[in-house]
Design a protein around this motif. Sequence first.
Motif, mmCIF file in Angstrom:
data_model
loop_
_atom_site.group_PDB
_atom_site.id
_atom_site.type_symbol
_atom_site.label_atom_id
_atom_site.label_comp_id
_atom_site.label_asym_id
_atom_site.label_seq_id
_atom_site.Cartn_x
_atom_site.Cartn_y
_atom_site.Cartn_z
ATOM 1 N N UNK A 155 51.385 43.245 50.581
ATOM 2 C CA UNK A 155 52.946 43.278 50.632
ATOM 3 C C UNK A 155 53.318 43.980 49.350
ATOM 4 N N UNK A 156 52.690 44.454 48.566
ATOM 5 C CA UNK A 156 52.997 45.610 47.316
ATOM 6 C C UNK A 156 52.876 44.814 46.043
ATOM 7 N N UNK A 157 52.085 43.693 45.871
ATOM 8 C CA UNK A 157 52.129 43.231 44.473
ATOM 9 C C UNK A 157 50.665 43.400 43.924
ATOM 10 N N UNK A 158 49.899 44.581 44.609
ATOM 11 C CA UNK A 158 48.717 44.636 44.219
ATOM 12 C C UNK A 158 48.219 45.084 42.576
ATOM 13 N N UNK A 159 49.250 45.710 42.040
ATOM 14 C CA UNK A 159 49.197 45.891 40.589
ATOM 15 C C UNK A 159 49.819 44.956 39.451
ATOM 16 N N UNK A 160 50.438 43.881 40.253
ATOM 17 C CA UNK A 160 51.255 43.064 39.461
ATOM 18 C C UNK A 160 50.599 41.748 39.238
ATOM 19 N N UNK A 161 50.639 40.988 38.215
ATOM 20 C CA UNK A 161 50.132 39.618 38.044
ATOM 21 C C UNK A 161 51.217 38.696 38.066
ATOM 22 N N UNK A 162 51.700 38.212 39.139
ATOM 23 C CA UNK A 162 52.976 37.286 39.208
ATOM 24 C C UNK A 162 53.009 35.831 38.560
ATOM 25 N N UNK A 163 51.619 35.948 37.955
ATOM 26 C CA UNK A 163 51.446 34.556 36.988
ATOM 27 C C UNK A 163 51.728 34.794 35.418
ATOM 28 N N UNK A 164 51.705 36.326 35.214
ATOM 29 C CA UNK A 164 51.989 36.751 33.874
ATOM 30 C C UNK A 164 53.257 36.268 33.290
ATOM 31 N N UNK A 165 53.529 36.051 32.326
ATOM 32 C CA UNK A 165 54.784 35.886 31.473
ATOM 33 C C UNK A 165 55.531 37.246 30.906
ATOM 34 N N UNK A 166 56.671 37.790 31.460
ATOM 35 C CA UNK A 166 57.233 38.779 30.900
ATOM 36 C C UNK A 166 58.608 38.503 30.430
ATOM 37 N N UNK A 167 59.047 39.122 29.338
ATOM 38 C CA UNK A 167 60.289 39.127 28.793
ATOM 39 C C UNK A 167 61.277 39.666 29.572
#
Length: 206
Positions: free
Chosen positions: A194-206
Amino acid sequence: MRIFVYEDDLPASLMPDNISSIAVDTEAMGLLHGRDRLCLVQLSFNDGSAHLIQFRNNYTAPNLRKILGDENITKIFHFARFDVSIIRYYLGIWAVPCYCTKIASRLVRTYTDNHSLKELCLELLDIKLNKQQQSSDWGSESLTDKQKNYAASDILYLHKIKEKLDSMLERENRKELAQKCFEFLPTRVRLDLMGWGNMDIFDHQM
Protein backbone atom coordinates in the motif's frame (compact mmCIF):
# COMPACT_ATOMS: atom_id res chain seq x y z
CA MET A 1 20.83 -32.97 -5.28
CA ARG A 2 18.02 -33.45 -7.79
CA ILE A 3 16.57 -30.44 -9.61
CA PHE A 4 13.27 -30.51 -11.49
CA VAL A 5 11.97 -27.63 -13.63
CA TYR A 6 8.31 -27.13 -14.55
CA GLU A 7 6.46 -24.48 -16.53
CA ASP A 8 3.70 -22.39 -14.92
CA ASP A 9 2.71 -24.86 -12.17
CA LEU A 10 3.70 -27.78 -9.98
CA PRO A 11 2.42 -31.07 -11.49
CA ALA A 12 -0.53 -32.53 -9.61
CA SER A 13 1.25 -35.88 -9.45
CA LEU A 14 3.95 -34.33 -7.27
CA MET A 15 1.62 -32.91 -4.64
CA PRO A 16 2.91 -34.59 -1.45
CA ASP A 17 0.71 -35.86 1.36
CA ASN A 18 1.11 -35.37 5.09
CA ILE A 19 3.86 -32.76 5.04
CA SER A 20 4.10 -30.14 7.75
CA SER A 21 6.58 -27.75 6.12
CA ILE A 22 8.15 -26.77 2.81
CA ALA A 23 11.05 -24.49 1.95
CA VAL A 24 10.15 -21.73 -0.51
CA ASP A 25 11.99 -19.02 -2.41
CA THR A 26 11.28 -16.77 -5.38
CA GLU A 27 13.24 -15.10 -8.17
CA ALA A 28 12.07 -12.00 -10.04
CA MET A 29 13.31 -9.49 -12.58
CA GLY A 30 13.84 -6.99 -9.77
CA LEU A 31 12.44 -5.74 -6.48
CA LEU A 32 9.43 -3.71 -7.66
CA HIS A 33 6.40 -5.97 -8.09
CA GLY A 34 4.49 -3.71 -10.48
CA ARG A 35 7.49 -3.42 -12.77
CA ASP A 36 9.51 -6.58 -12.19
CA ARG A 37 7.60 -9.79 -12.77
CA LEU A 38 7.81 -13.00 -10.76
CA CYS A 39 9.86 -15.50 -12.79
CA LEU A 40 10.47 -18.48 -10.54
CA VAL A 41 9.15 -20.17 -7.40
CA GLN A 42 11.34 -22.83 -5.80
CA LEU A 43 10.13 -25.54 -3.42
CA SER A 44 11.88 -28.19 -1.35
CA PHE A 45 10.13 -30.89 0.65
CA ASN A 46 13.28 -31.63 2.70
CA ASP A 47 14.09 -34.71 0.64
CA GLY A 48 17.17 -33.47 -1.20
CA SER A 49 15.20 -32.38 -4.28
CA ALA A 50 14.44 -28.91 -5.58
CA HIS A 51 11.33 -28.17 -7.65
CA LEU A 52 11.54 -25.02 -9.77
CA ILE A 53 8.36 -23.57 -11.28
CA GLN A 54 9.21 -21.17 -14.10
CA PHE A 55 6.61 -18.56 -15.05
CA ARG A 56 6.12 -16.76 -18.34
CA ASN A 57 3.04 -14.61 -17.72
CA ASN A 58 0.48 -17.19 -16.58
CA TYR A 59 0.06 -17.19 -12.80
CA THR A 60 -3.07 -19.31 -12.39
CA ALA A 61 -0.95 -22.22 -11.04
CA PRO A 62 -3.74 -24.07 -9.16
CA ASN A 63 -1.48 -26.77 -7.72
CA LEU A 64 1.14 -24.33 -6.49
CA ARG A 65 -1.52 -22.02 -5.10
CA LYS A 66 -3.07 -24.96 -3.24
CA ILE A 67 0.11 -26.00 -1.48
CA LEU A 68 1.30 -22.47 -0.70
CA GLY A 69 -2.11 -21.51 0.62
CA ASP A 70 -2.48 -24.59 2.81
CA GLU A 71 -2.73 -23.36 6.40
CA ASN A 72 -1.56 -26.75 7.70
CA ILE A 73 1.82 -26.38 6.02
CA THR A 74 4.49 -24.00 7.33
CA LYS A 75 6.36 -22.21 4.56
CA ILE A 76 10.04 -21.64 5.39
CA PHE A 77 11.59 -18.58 3.76
CA HIS A 78 14.74 -16.54 4.04
CA PHE A 79 13.56 -12.91 4.04
CA ALA A 80 9.89 -13.85 3.95
CA ARG A 81 8.84 -10.22 3.69
CA PHE A 82 9.78 -10.13 0.00
CA ASP A 83 8.67 -13.65 -0.93
CA VAL A 84 5.29 -13.50 0.82
CA SER A 85 4.72 -10.11 -0.82
CA ILE A 86 5.49 -11.12 -4.41
CA ILE A 87 3.54 -14.37 -4.04
CA ARG A 88 0.58 -12.34 -2.81
CA TYR A 89 0.96 -9.85 -5.68
CA TYR A 90 1.20 -12.42 -8.51
CA LEU A 91 -0.55 -15.54 -7.21
CA GLY A 92 -3.16 -13.76 -5.08
CA ILE A 93 -2.68 -15.94 -1.99
CA TRP A 94 -1.11 -15.62 1.45
CA ALA A 95 1.75 -18.12 1.85
CA VAL A 96 1.12 -18.54 5.57
CA PRO A 97 1.80 -19.74 8.17
CA CYS A 98 5.41 -18.93 7.49
CA TYR A 99 8.81 -19.01 9.13
CA CYS A 100 11.56 -16.54 8.25
CA THR A 101 15.14 -17.62 8.88
CA LYS A 102 16.38 -14.02 8.54
CA ILE A 103 14.03 -12.79 11.27
CA ALA A 104 14.92 -15.74 13.50
CA SER A 105 18.61 -15.06 12.93
CA ARG A 106 18.27 -11.39 13.82
CA LEU A 107 16.44 -12.27 17.01
CA VAL A 108 18.94 -14.83 18.23
CA ARG A 109 22.30 -14.22 16.50
CA THR A 110 22.73 -10.81 18.13
CA TYR A 111 26.51 -11.25 18.19
CA THR A 112 26.71 -10.43 14.46
CA ASP A 113 25.24 -8.12 11.82
CA ASN A 114 25.56 -10.81 9.12
CA HIS A 115 22.23 -12.55 8.56
CA SER A 116 22.43 -13.55 4.89
CA LEU A 117 21.56 -17.07 3.80
CA LYS A 118 25.18 -17.54 2.77
CA GLU A 119 26.34 -16.62 6.28
CA LEU A 120 23.78 -18.88 7.96
CA CYS A 121 24.79 -21.85 5.81
CA LEU A 122 28.45 -21.26 6.57
CA GLU A 123 28.12 -20.80 10.34
CA LEU A 124 25.31 -23.21 11.17
CA LEU A 125 25.88 -25.97 8.58
CA ASP A 126 29.50 -25.45 7.47
CA ILE A 127 28.28 -25.19 3.87
CA LYS A 128 29.62 -22.54 1.50
CA LEU A 129 27.07 -21.21 -1.00
CA ASN A 130 27.92 -19.77 -4.39
CA LYS A 131 25.85 -16.59 -4.82
CA GLN A 132 27.22 -15.48 -8.20
CA GLN A 133 23.82 -15.89 -9.92
CA GLN A 134 21.99 -13.65 -7.43
CA SER A 135 21.85 -10.88 -10.04
CA SER A 136 20.75 -12.83 -13.07
CA ASP A 137 18.25 -12.70 -15.94
CA TRP A 138 15.57 -14.92 -14.41
CA GLY A 139 13.17 -14.02 -17.22
CA SER A 140 15.19 -15.80 -19.88
CA GLU A 141 13.48 -18.47 -21.98
CA SER A 142 15.44 -21.30 -20.37
CA LEU A 143 17.48 -21.45 -17.18
CA THR A 144 21.19 -22.19 -17.26
CA ASP A 145 22.65 -24.94 -15.10
CA LYS A 146 24.24 -22.27 -12.92
CA GLN A 147 20.86 -20.59 -12.41
CA LYS A 148 19.23 -23.92 -11.55
CA ASN A 149 21.92 -24.77 -9.02
CA TYR A 150 21.70 -21.31 -7.46
CA ALA A 151 17.91 -21.45 -7.21
CA ALA A 152 18.07 -24.91 -5.66
CA SER A 153 20.72 -23.92 -3.12
CA ASP A 154 18.44 -21.16 -1.81
CA ILE A 155 15.93 -23.73 -0.53
CA LEU A 156 17.72 -27.04 0.08
CA TYR A 157 19.18 -26.00 3.44
CA LEU A 158 16.31 -24.01 4.94
CA HIS A 159 14.86 -26.90 6.94
CA LYS A 160 18.19 -27.61 8.61
CA ILE A 161 18.79 -23.91 9.27
CA LYS A 162 15.35 -23.67 10.86
CA GLU A 163 16.21 -26.55 13.20
CA LYS A 164 19.41 -24.83 14.30
CA LEU A 165 17.73 -21.46 14.80
CA ASP A 166 14.80 -23.02 16.68
CA SER A 167 17.25 -24.53 19.17
CA MET A 168 18.89 -21.15 19.67
CA LEU A 169 15.53 -19.37 20.02
CA GLU A 170 14.47 -21.92 22.61
CA ARG A 171 17.73 -21.51 24.50
CA GLU A 172 17.41 -17.71 24.59
CA ASN A 173 13.67 -17.75 25.41
CA ARG A 174 12.75 -15.93 22.18
CA LYS A 175 10.73 -18.57 20.35
CA GLU A 176 7.37 -16.96 21.20
CA LEU A 177 8.70 -13.55 20.13
CA ALA A 178 9.81 -15.01 16.80
CA GLN A 179 6.39 -16.57 16.26
CA LYS A 180 4.69 -13.22 16.87
CA CYS A 181 6.98 -11.64 14.27
CA PHE A 182 6.10 -14.35 11.73
CA GLU A 183 2.40 -13.82 12.37
CA PHE A 184 2.82 -10.07 11.78
CA LEU A 185 4.39 -10.54 8.34
CA PRO A 186 1.12 -10.39 6.32
CA THR A 187 0.37 -7.03 7.93
CA ARG A 188 3.89 -5.83 7.11
CA VAL A 189 3.37 -6.98 3.51
CA ARG A 190 0.05 -5.14 3.29
CA LEU A 191 1.83 -1.96 4.37
CA ASP A 192 4.51 -2.55 1.74
CA LEU A 193 1.98 -3.10 -1.04
CA MET A 194 0.00 0.00 0.00
CA GLY A 195 3.03 2.30 -0.12
CA TRP A 196 4.51 2.25 3.38
CA GLY A 197 7.43 0.03 2.40
CA ASN A 198 10.16 2.53 3.30
CA MET A 199 8.48 3.98 6.35
CA ASP A 200 8.44 2.78 9.96
CA ILE A 201 4.98 3.81 11.13
CA PHE A 202 5.97 3.00 14.71
CA ASP A 203 8.82 5.51 14.64
CA HIS A 204 8.40 8.80 16.51
CA GLN A 205 8.88 11.80 14.24
CA MET A 206 8.64 15.45 15.16
